[in-house]
Write a protein that holds these residues in place. Structure first.
Motif, PDB file in Angstrom:
ATOM      1  N   ASP A   1     -39.351  -6.713   3.927  1.00  0.00           N
ATOM      2  CA  ASP A   1     -38.629  -5.647   4.410  1.00  0.00           C
ATOM      3  C   ASP A   1     -37.396  -5.541   4.033  1.00  0.00           C
ATOM      4  OD1 ASP A   1     -40.958  -4.305   5.240  1.00  0.00           O
ATOM      5  OD2 ASP A   1     -40.659  -4.654   7.421  1.00  0.00           O
ATOM      6  N   ARG A   2     -36.713  -6.574   4.133  1.00  0.00           N
ATOM      7  CA  ARG A   2     -35.143  -6.710   4.072  1.00  0.00           C
ATOM      8  C   ARG A   2     -34.967  -6.793   2.456  1.00  0.00           C
ATOM      9  NH1 ARG A   2     -33.696 -11.221   8.514  1.00  0.00           N
ATOM     10  NH2 ARG A   2     -35.999 -11.772   8.354  1.00  0.00           N
ATOM     11  N   LEU A   3     -35.659  -7.546   1.696  1.00  0.00           N
ATOM     12  CA  LEU A   3     -35.527  -7.760   0.347  1.00  0.00           C
ATOM     13  C   LEU A   3     -36.047  -6.325  -0.314  1.00  0.00           C
ATOM     14  CD1 LEU A   3     -37.127 -11.042  -0.828  1.00  0.00           C
ATOM     15  CD2 LEU A   3     -34.785 -10.302   0.137  1.00  0.00           C
ATOM     16  N   ASN A   4     -36.910  -5.379   0.256  1.00  0.00           N
ATOM     17  CA  ASN A   4     -37.053  -4.059  -0.211  1.00  0.00           C
ATOM     18  C   ASN A   4     -35.852  -3.256  -0.138  1.00  0.00           C
ATOM     19  OD1 ASN A   4     -39.548  -4.481  -1.028  1.00  0.00           O
ATOM     20  ND2 ASN A   4     -40.593  -3.742   0.837  1.00  0.00           N
ATOM     21  N   ARG A   5     -35.256  -3.475   1.203  1.00  0.00           N
ATOM     22  CA  ARG A   5     -33.641  -2.740   1.378  1.00  0.00           C
ATOM     23  C   ARG A   5     -32.762  -3.132   0.272  1.00  0.00           C
ATOM     24  NH1 ARG A   5     -34.235  -4.097   6.896  1.00  0.00           N
ATOM     25  NH2 ARG A   5     -32.668  -5.377   6.822  1.00  0.00           N
ATOM     26  N   VAL A   6     -32.643  -4.302  -0.078  1.00  0.00           N
ATOM     27  CA  VAL A   6     -31.995  -4.785  -1.276  1.00  0.00           C
ATOM     28  C   VAL A   6     -32.254  -4.019  -2.477  1.00  0.00           C
ATOM     29  CG1 VAL A   6     -31.166  -6.587  -2.636  1.00  0.00           C
ATOM     30  CG2 VAL A   6     -31.346  -6.860  -0.446  1.00  0.00           C
ATOM     31  N   ASP A   7     -33.457  -3.945  -2.877  1.00  0.00           N
ATOM     32  CA  ASP A   7     -33.878  -3.231  -4.144  1.00  0.00           C
ATOM     33  C   ASP A   7     -33.598  -1.952  -3.948  1.00  0.00           C
ATOM     34  OD1 ASP A   7     -34.761  -5.425  -5.191  1.00  0.00           O
ATOM     35  OD2 ASP A   7     -36.864  -5.370  -4.571  1.00  0.00           O
TER      36      ASP A   7
ATOM     37  N   LEU B   1     -26.329   1.090  -8.552  1.00  0.00           N
ATOM     38  CA  LEU B   1     -26.293   0.359  -9.583  1.00  0.00           C
ATOM     39  C   LEU B   1     -25.078   0.262 -10.360  1.00  0.00           C
ATOM     40  CD1 LEU B   1     -28.024  -1.473 -11.271  1.00  0.00           C
ATOM     41  CD2 LEU B   1     -28.970   0.337 -12.736  1.00  0.00           C
ATOM     42  N   GLU B   2     -24.565   1.379 -10.223  1.00  0.00           N
ATOM     43  CA  GLU B   2     -23.074   1.429 -11.065  1.00  0.00           C
ATOM     44  C   GLU B   2     -21.790   1.199 -10.143  1.00  0.00           C
ATOM     45  OE1 GLU B   2     -23.418   5.270 -12.865  1.00  0.00           O
ATOM     46  OE2 GLU B   2     -24.778   4.723 -14.159  1.00  0.00           O
ATOM     47  N   ASP B   3     -22.155   0.823  -8.764  1.00  0.00           N
ATOM     48  CA  ASP B   3     -21.089   0.546  -7.819  1.00  0.00           C
ATOM     49  C   ASP B   3     -20.956  -1.051  -7.941  1.00  0.00           C
ATOM     50  OD1 ASP B   3     -20.885   3.005  -7.386  1.00  0.00           O
ATOM     51  OD2 ASP B   3     -22.550   2.896  -5.608  1.00  0.00           O
ATOM     52  N   ASP B   4     -19.702  -1.534  -7.004  1.00  0.00           N
ATOM     53  CA  ASP B   4     -19.748  -2.998  -6.999  1.00  0.00           C
ATOM     54  C   ASP B   4     -20.773  -3.635  -6.136  1.00  0.00           C
ATOM     55  OD1 ASP B   4     -18.577  -5.630  -7.031  1.00  0.00           O
ATOM     56  OD2 ASP B   4     -17.169  -5.047  -5.174  1.00  0.00           O
ATOM     57  N   LEU B   5     -21.704  -4.371  -6.564  1.00  0.00           N
ATOM     58  CA  LEU B   5     -23.024  -5.049  -5.744  1.00  0.00           C
ATOM     59  C   LEU B   5     -22.512  -6.664  -5.723  1.00  0.00           C
ATOM     60  CD1 LEU B   5     -25.821  -3.274  -7.866  1.00  0.00           C
ATOM     61  CD2 LEU B   5     -25.099  -3.012  -5.582  1.00  0.00           C
ATOM     62  N   SER B   6     -21.724  -6.660  -4.825  1.00  0.00           N
ATOM     63  CA  SER B   6     -21.254  -7.999  -4.651  1.00  0.00           C
ATOM     64  C   SER B   6     -22.397  -8.757  -3.699  1.00  0.00           C
ATOM     65  CB  SER B   6     -19.964  -8.323  -3.582  1.00  0.00           C
ATOM     66  OG  SER B   6     -20.033  -7.668  -2.350  1.00  0.00           O
ATOM     67  N   VAL B   7     -22.261 -10.225  -3.712  1.00  0.00           N
ATOM     68  CA  VAL B   7     -23.196 -10.997  -2.973  1.00  0.00           C
ATOM     69  C   VAL B   7     -23.249 -10.843  -1.579  1.00  0.00           C
ATOM     70  CG1 VAL B   7     -23.896 -13.296  -2.603  1.00  0.00           C
ATOM     71  CG2 VAL B   7     -23.351 -12.912  -4.898  1.00  0.00           C
ATOM     72  N   GLU B   8     -21.806 -10.619  -0.940  1.00  0.00           N
ATOM     73  CA  GLU B   8     -21.544 -10.350   0.418  1.00  0.00           C
ATOM     74  C   GLU B   8     -22.125  -9.107   0.725  1.00  0.00           C
ATOM     75  OE1 GLU B   8     -19.059 -13.206  -1.393  1.00  0.00           O
ATOM     76  OE2 GLU B   8     -19.208 -11.210  -1.829  1.00  0.00           O
ATOM     77  N   ARG B   9     -21.955  -8.062   0.124  1.00  0.00           N
ATOM     78  CA  ARG B   9     -22.411  -6.851   0.391  1.00  0.00           C
ATOM     79  C   ARG B   9     -24.132  -6.859   0.540  1.00  0.00           C
ATOM     80  NH1 ARG B   9     -23.449  -3.319   3.538  1.00  0.00           N
ATOM     81  NH2 ARG B   9     -23.907  -1.211   2.915  1.00  0.00           N
ATOM     82  N   LEU B  10     -24.667  -7.275  -0.525  1.00  0.00           N
ATOM     83  CA  LEU B  10     -26.141  -7.443  -0.536  1.00  0.00           C
ATOM     84  C   LEU B  10     -26.650  -8.154   0.552  1.00  0.00           C
ATOM     85  CD1 LEU B  10     -26.648  -7.556  -4.389  1.00  0.00           C
ATOM     86  CD2 LEU B  10     -26.944  -5.484  -2.646  1.00  0.00           C
ATOM     87  N   ALA B  11     -25.998  -9.237   1.001  1.00  0.00           N
ATOM     88  CA  ALA B  11     -26.332  -9.990   2.318  1.00  0.00           C
ATOM     89  C   ALA B  11     -26.464  -9.186   3.371  1.00  0.00           C
ATOM     90  CB  ALA B  11     -25.324 -11.393   2.324  1.00  0.00           C
ATOM     91  N   GLU B  12     -25.403  -8.428   3.432  1.00  0.00           N
ATOM     92  CA  GLU B  12     -25.503  -7.599   4.639  1.00  0.00           C
ATOM     93  C   GLU B  12     -26.411  -6.400   4.821  1.00  0.00           C
ATOM     94  OE1 GLU B  12     -21.584  -5.611   4.543  1.00  0.00           O
ATOM     95  OE2 GLU B  12     -20.327  -7.187   4.814  1.00  0.00           O
ATOM     96  N   VAL B  13     -26.805  -5.995   3.497  1.00  0.00           N
ATOM     97  CA  VAL B  13     -28.113  -4.943   3.332  1.00  0.00           C
ATOM     98  C   VAL B  13     -29.263  -5.742   3.673  1.00  0.00           C
ATOM     99  CG1 VAL B  13     -29.538  -3.795   1.905  1.00  0.00           C
ATOM    100  CG2 VAL B  13     -26.988  -3.573   1.606  1.00  0.00           C
ATOM    101  N   ALA B  14     -29.442  -7.210   3.321  1.00  0.00           N
ATOM    102  CA  ALA B  14     -30.628  -7.819   3.673  1.00  0.00           C
ATOM    103  C   ALA B  14     -30.693  -8.311   5.052  1.00  0.00           C
ATOM    104  CB  ALA B  14     -30.671  -8.989   2.675  1.00  0.00           C
TER     105      ALA B  14
ATOM    106  N   LEU C   1     -29.257 -11.094   6.129  1.00  0.00           N
ATOM    107  CA  LEU C   1     -29.668 -12.325   5.948  1.00  0.00           C
ATOM    108  C   LEU C   1     -28.389 -13.447   5.793  1.00  0.00           C
ATOM    109  CD1 LEU C   1     -32.702 -12.634   3.667  1.00  0.00           C
ATOM    110  CD2 LEU C   1     -32.833 -13.232   6.070  1.00  0.00           C
ATOM    111  N   SER C   2     -28.339 -14.519   6.236  1.00  0.00           N
ATOM    112  CA  SER C   2     -27.426 -15.557   5.841  1.00  0.00           C
ATOM    113  C   SER C   2     -26.783 -15.453   4.392  1.00  0.00           C
ATOM    114  CB  SER C   2     -27.466 -16.713   6.125  1.00  0.00           C
ATOM    115  OG  SER C   2     -26.485 -17.770   5.786  1.00  0.00           O
ATOM    116  N   PRO C   3     -25.575 -15.089   4.062  1.00  0.00           N
ATOM    117  CA  PRO C   3     -24.801 -15.150   2.906  1.00  0.00           C
ATOM    118  C   PRO C   3     -24.954 -16.536   1.935  1.00  0.00           C
ATOM    119  CG  PRO C   3     -23.278 -14.961   4.524  1.00  0.00           C
ATOM    120  CD  PRO C   3     -24.340 -14.794   5.357  1.00  0.00           C
TER     121      PRO C   3
END
Length: 292
Positions: free
Chosen positions: A18-24, A31-44, A46-48
Motif C-alpha cells: 500500500d505504501r509503495l502504491n502511494r509512492v507510485d 512527474l514534473e515536480d521535484d521528486l526528492s528522496v526525502e519527499r517520497l520517503a514521507e509519502v511512503a 518509511l525510513s529515509p
C-alpha cells in the motif's frame, strides 16, 4: 494488538504494498515536480535510510530509474506528437540543460532528441501514411477467442496507462488471482486526436481463468471473440500514434474489411522496466467485421 506484538506477516506485506502504491501514485501525479528522496520517503511513511532499497527490492527497479524512465517516455511522446520547443521539453523532463537531457535521452532511446523528432519510428509511419504504403508494416488477420480479464479503469493520457497496469498487477497479486505467467493488455475507448487528453478513457486488463474471483476495486472485462487486424509494433510507445493512423488510414481502406463494434486493444509482449524502449514489442489489435 498487545503492545510490542508484531503484525501478522500478511498484514505487514500488504502495508508495504500500500505504501509503495502511494509512492507510485505520487510519482505519476507529480512527474514534473521535484521528486526528492526525502519527499517520497514521507509519502511512503518509511525510513529515509531504507525506503528506496525496499522499493527497488519489491518493484524490480530503483525509484530513480523509474522516474527517469517515465520522464523520458513523456518527453518522447512530446517530441513525436507535439511541436513543443526542445528546451521546454527538457525542462519539463527535469533536466537543467538541453545537453544533459540530450545525453540521457540518447542513452535510453538510441537517438538524440532532435534525431528522434526528425526521424524516429513515428516519422516512418508518417511517411507511410503520406505515400499510402499498404505494405510498409507487418499486419496479419487473426481470430481470437473471448478473453475474460480482470481490469481497472484509467482516465487521462494514454501514455500513463502503465500506472493503471501497475495497480492492476498489485491488486490482483493481493487477491491471489495473479496468473503464473501474467500478460498485460490496454484497451482504448477514445480517439486521442479528437478530445481532451485529461478525459481519454482506457482500461488496463489481465486475462485470467474463469475460476478466478475478481474483487473490488477491480472489475471484469471480456474481450470479444472474432477477427482482428494485428499490427506488430516494435519501438517506443510514444511513436505508436502514427502506427494507428497508418493502420486505420492506409491498411484498413485497402483491406476489404470494416472495423468491428469494439475498441482497439494493445497486448504488451515485454516489460519497459526490463528492455530498452527501442525493443518494446506491442501487438495492436483492431476488431474487424468480415464483409459477406
Amino acid at each position: 494488538m498487545i503492545e510490542g506484538e508484531l503484525m501478522p506477516k500478511s498484514a505487514t506485506h500488504q502495508s508495504y504494498l500500500d505504501r509503495l502504491n502511494r509512492v507510485d501514485d505520487y510519482i505519476h501525479a507529480h512527474l514534473e515536480d521535484d521528486l526528492s528522496v526525502e519527499r517520497l520517503a514521507e509519502v511512503a511513511c518509511l525510513s529515509p535510510y531504507h525506503w528506496s532499497r525496499i522499493y527497488a527490492a519489491m518493484r524490480g527497479e530503483t525509484v530513480a530509474v523509474r522516474i527517469r524512465r517515465l520522464r523520458l517516455q513523456r518527453a518522447a511522446d512530446r517530441l513525436a506528437n507535439t511541436d513543443i520547443a526542445m528546451d521546454k521539453i527538457s525542462m519539463l523532463a527535469g533536466y537543467g540543460s538541453t545537453d544533459t537531457f540530450g545525453r540521457a535521452f540518447r542513452d535510453v532511446l538510441g537517438d538524440t532528441p532532435a534525431q528522434f523528432r526528425a526521424a524516429g519510428k513515428h516519422a516512418a509511419f508518417k511517411k507511410a501514411v503520406s505515400t499510402c504504403d499498404a505494405q510498409g508494416f507487418p499486419v496479419s488477420v487473426v481470430t481470437l477467442p473471448e478473453q475474460r480479464c480482470a481490469s481497472i479503469d484509467h482516465v487521462g493520457s494514454y501514455m500513463q496507462i502503465d500506472h493503471a497496469i501497475g495497480r492492476l498487477f498489485a491488486e490482483l497479486s493481493k487477491q491471489g488471482g495473479l496468473p503464473e505467467t501474467p500478460s498485460m493488455i490496454g484497451v482504448f475507448f477514445d480517439d486521442p486526436d479528437a478530445g481532451e487528453e485529461s478525459e481519454l478513457r482506457s482500461r488496463a486488463c489481465m486475462p485470467i481463468g474463469n475460476d478466478i474471483a475478481i474483487g473490488e476495486p477491480l472489475g471484469e472485462t471480456k474481450l470479444k471473440a472474432g477477427h482482428y487486424a494485428q499490427l506488430n509494433y516494435t519501438g517506443p510507445y510514444a511513436a505508436m500514434r502514427e502506427a494507428y493512423r497508418w493502420l486505420l488510414g492506409t491498411w484498413l481502406p485497402a483491406s476489404g474489411y470494416e472495423p468491428g463494434d469494439a475498441p482497439i486493444f494493445e497486448a504488451y509482449l515485454n516489460d519497459p522496466s526490463q528492455v530498452p524502449q527501442t525493443e518494446l514489442r506491442t501487438d495492436i489489435h483492431l476488431p474487424l467485421h468480415v464483409l459477406r
